[in-house]
Design a protein around this motif. Structure first.
Motif, PDB file in Angstrom:
ATOM      1  N   ALA A 124      51.416  51.463  45.299  1.00  0.00           N
ATOM      2  CA  ALA A 124      51.527  50.267  46.641  1.00  0.00           C
ATOM      3  C   ALA A 124      49.760  50.087  45.474  1.00  0.00           C
ATOM      4  O   ALA A 124      49.838  48.898  46.239  1.00  0.00           O
ATOM      5  N   LEU A 125      49.071  50.842  46.602  1.00  0.00           N
ATOM      6  CA  LEU A 125      47.808  50.445  46.182  1.00  0.00           C
ATOM      7  C   LEU A 125      47.132  49.782  45.468  1.00  0.00           C
ATOM      8  O   LEU A 125      46.333  48.713  45.257  1.00  0.00           O
ATOM      9  N   MET A 126      47.642  50.071  43.882  1.00  0.00           N
ATOM     10  CA  MET A 126      47.474  49.570  42.715  1.00  0.00           C
ATOM     11  C   MET A 126      47.520  48.521  42.772  1.00  0.00           C
ATOM     12  O   MET A 126      46.868  47.222  42.228  1.00  0.00           O
ATOM     13  N   ALA A 127      48.755  47.785  43.086  1.00  0.00           N
ATOM     14  CA  ALA A 127      49.472  46.612  43.492  1.00  0.00           C
ATOM     15  C   ALA A 127      48.500  46.148  44.352  1.00  0.00           C
ATOM     16  O   ALA A 127      47.911  45.037  43.998  1.00  0.00           O
ATOM     17  N   HIS A 128      48.018  46.241  46.079  1.00  0.00           N
ATOM     18  CA  HIS A 128      47.499  45.705  46.766  1.00  0.00           C
ATOM     19  C   HIS A 128      46.269  45.064  46.374  1.00  0.00           C
ATOM     20  O   HIS A 128      45.652  44.281  45.865  1.00  0.00           O
ATOM     21  N   LEU A 129      45.157  46.299  45.457  1.00  0.00           N
ATOM     22  CA  LEU A 129      43.756  45.899  45.264  1.00  0.00           C
ATOM     23  C   LEU A 129      43.962  44.941  43.704  1.00  0.00           C
ATOM     24  O   LEU A 129      43.244  44.163  44.140  1.00  0.00           O
ATOM     25  N   ALA A 130      45.135  45.329  43.019  1.00  0.00           N
ATOM     26  CA  ALA A 130      45.657  43.839  42.306  1.00  0.00           C
ATOM     27  C   ALA A 130      44.863  41.952  42.747  1.00  0.00           C
ATOM     28  O   ALA A 130      44.653  41.835  42.193  1.00  0.00           O
ATOM     29  N   GLY A 131      46.344  42.074  43.536  1.00  0.00           N
ATOM     30  CA  GLY A 131      45.856  41.052  44.796  1.00  0.00           C
ATOM     31  C   GLY A 131      44.128  40.245  44.458  1.00  0.00           C
ATOM     32  O   GLY A 131      44.873  39.472  44.678  1.00  0.00           O
ATOM     33  N   TYR A 132      44.025  41.547  45.421  1.00  0.00           N
ATOM     34  CA  TYR A 132      42.332  40.793  45.321  1.00  0.00           C
ATOM     35  C   TYR A 132      41.479  40.665  44.702  1.00  0.00           C
ATOM     36  O   TYR A 132      40.522  39.962  45.027  1.00  0.00           O
ATOM     37  N   MET A 133      42.519  41.447  43.592  1.00  0.00           N
ATOM     38  CA  MET A 133      40.709  40.977  42.978  1.00  0.00           C
ATOM     39  C   MET A 133      41.134  39.837  41.874  1.00  0.00           C
ATOM     40  O   MET A 133      40.844  38.941  41.409  1.00  0.00           O
ATOM     41  N   VAL A 134      42.461  39.618  41.706  1.00  0.00           N
ATOM     42  CA  VAL A 134      42.811  37.835  41.688  1.00  0.00           C
ATOM     43  C   VAL A 134      41.846  37.380  42.175  1.00  0.00           C
ATOM     44  O   VAL A 134      41.688  36.102  41.899  1.00  0.00           O
ATOM     45  N   ASP A 135      41.863  37.017  43.456  1.00  0.00           N
ATOM     46  CA  ASP A 135      41.052  36.359  44.569  1.00  0.00           C
ATOM     47  C   ASP A 135      39.906  36.527  43.890  1.00  0.00           C
ATOM     48  O   ASP A 135      38.740  34.902  43.849  1.00  0.00           O
ATOM     49  N   GLN A 136      39.235  37.978  44.086  1.00  0.00           N
ATOM     50  CA  GLN A 136      38.388  37.827  43.158  1.00  0.00           C
ATOM     51  C   GLN A 136      37.928  37.087  41.990  1.00  0.00           C
ATOM     52  O   GLN A 136      36.779  36.662  41.531  1.00  0.00           O
ATOM     53  N   GLU A 137      38.600  37.361  40.936  1.00  0.00           N
ATOM     54  CA  GLU A 137      38.765  36.759  39.425  1.00  0.00           C
ATOM     55  C   GLU A 137      39.001  35.325  39.526  1.00  0.00           C
ATOM     56  O   GLU A 137      38.089  34.622  39.382  1.00  0.00           O
ATOM     57  N   ARG A 138      39.450  34.415  40.291  1.00  0.00           N
ATOM     58  CA  ARG A 138      39.202  33.297  40.617  1.00  0.00           C
ATOM     59  C   ARG A 138      38.029  32.576  41.609  1.00  0.00           C
ATOM     60  O   ARG A 138      37.214  31.287  41.100  1.00  0.00           O
ATOM     61  N   ASP A 139      37.099  32.738  41.850  1.00  0.00           N
ATOM     62  CA  ASP A 139      36.130  32.640  42.371  1.00  0.00           C
ATOM     63  C   ASP A 139      34.682  32.677  41.451  1.00  0.00           C
ATOM     64  O   ASP A 139      34.178  31.837  41.767  1.00  0.00           O
ATOM     65  N   LEU A 140      35.372  33.663  40.764  1.00  0.00           N
ATOM     66  CA  LEU A 140      34.663  34.453  39.979  1.00  0.00           C
ATOM     67  C   LEU A 140      34.594  32.790  38.361  1.00  0.00           C
ATOM     68  O   LEU A 140      33.486  32.171  38.297  1.00  0.00           O
ATOM     69  N   ALA A 141      35.800  32.515  38.486  1.00  0.00           N
ATOM     70  CA  ALA A 141      35.783  31.394  37.296  1.00  0.00           C
ATOM     71  C   ALA A 141      35.474  30.488  37.650  1.00  0.00           C
ATOM     72  O   ALA A 141      34.816  28.957  37.125  1.00  0.00           O
TER      73      ALA A 141
END
Length: 208
Positions: A124-141
């Protein structure tokens, strides 16, 4: 009427008390073995108060480390003149390693070890972190696209995904070394070598 500074200090103390209570319980009983009610009772706050500071149980673990940091998009936007985006991201990650930032996995302090033990043992923590990272990845792009490195949206998203993928693998290997009993100082040279190798590959790929 309280001054804004005093109110903010009280909020910060409450937030820290909740997070500390949560980590103490998680360290003892694991993430799934602790309820939100248990944490609220240990921190001497109500459940609504707890959720006002940490909207989900997962946030009690993740926000302690991921909030307040300088994101990859900011690194690209604030990079020195004449420095490429990937070169700036490389240096930023190397700086975080030198600082023993927990997000690099290269920190052997009790809280960082607890954080990574929880993270890598709790889906559950890995899944929650993945959602956060998707947002960060979009910002970096978006930041890469604004910088013209590269010039098209598809490639910008591809490069951003590769950067975050590389950082995730680097962090995992660093945390794995710490969890196996090695110290952060002993692991540091290998961590730097892995980071240099990863960003060499990223930069070479971006020039094709």
């Amino acid at each position: 009427m309280e001054e804004p500074g005093l109110r903010e200090r009280k909020k910060r103390r409450t937030r820290e008390a909740i997070a500390e209570a949560a980590f103490a319980l998680f360290r003892e009983s694991g993430f799934d073995g602790v309820s939100v009610a248990d944490i609220a009772a240990a921190a001497e706050v109500s459940k609504p108060t707890l959720f006002a500071y940490f909207p989900t149980k997962e946030d009690l673990v993740l926000r302690r480390f991921i909030n307040g940091g300088r994101g990859s998009a900011a690194v690209v936007r604030e990079r020195p003149p004449g420095t490429s985006a990937l070169r700036a991201l490389r240096q930023h990650f190397l700086d975080l390693l030198a600082e023993r930032n927990p997000l690099t996995g290269l920190n052997d302090g009790p809280e960082a070890v607890t954080f990574h033990n929880l993270l890598y043992s709790t889906p559950a923590l890995m899944a929650h972190l993945a959602g956060y990272m998707v947002d960060q990845e979009r910002d970096l792009a978006a930041a890469l696209l604004d910088a013209g490195e590269p010039n098209d949206e598809f490639t910008a998203h591809l490069v951003a995904a590769q950067v975050f993928g590389a950082q995730r693998v680097l962090t995992f290997h660093n945390a794995q070394a710490i969890r196996s009993g090695r110290s952060a100082d002993d692991t540091y040279p290998a961590a730097v070598h892995r980071a240099e190798t990863a960003f060499d590959l990223l930069e070479q790929g971006s020039k094709r």
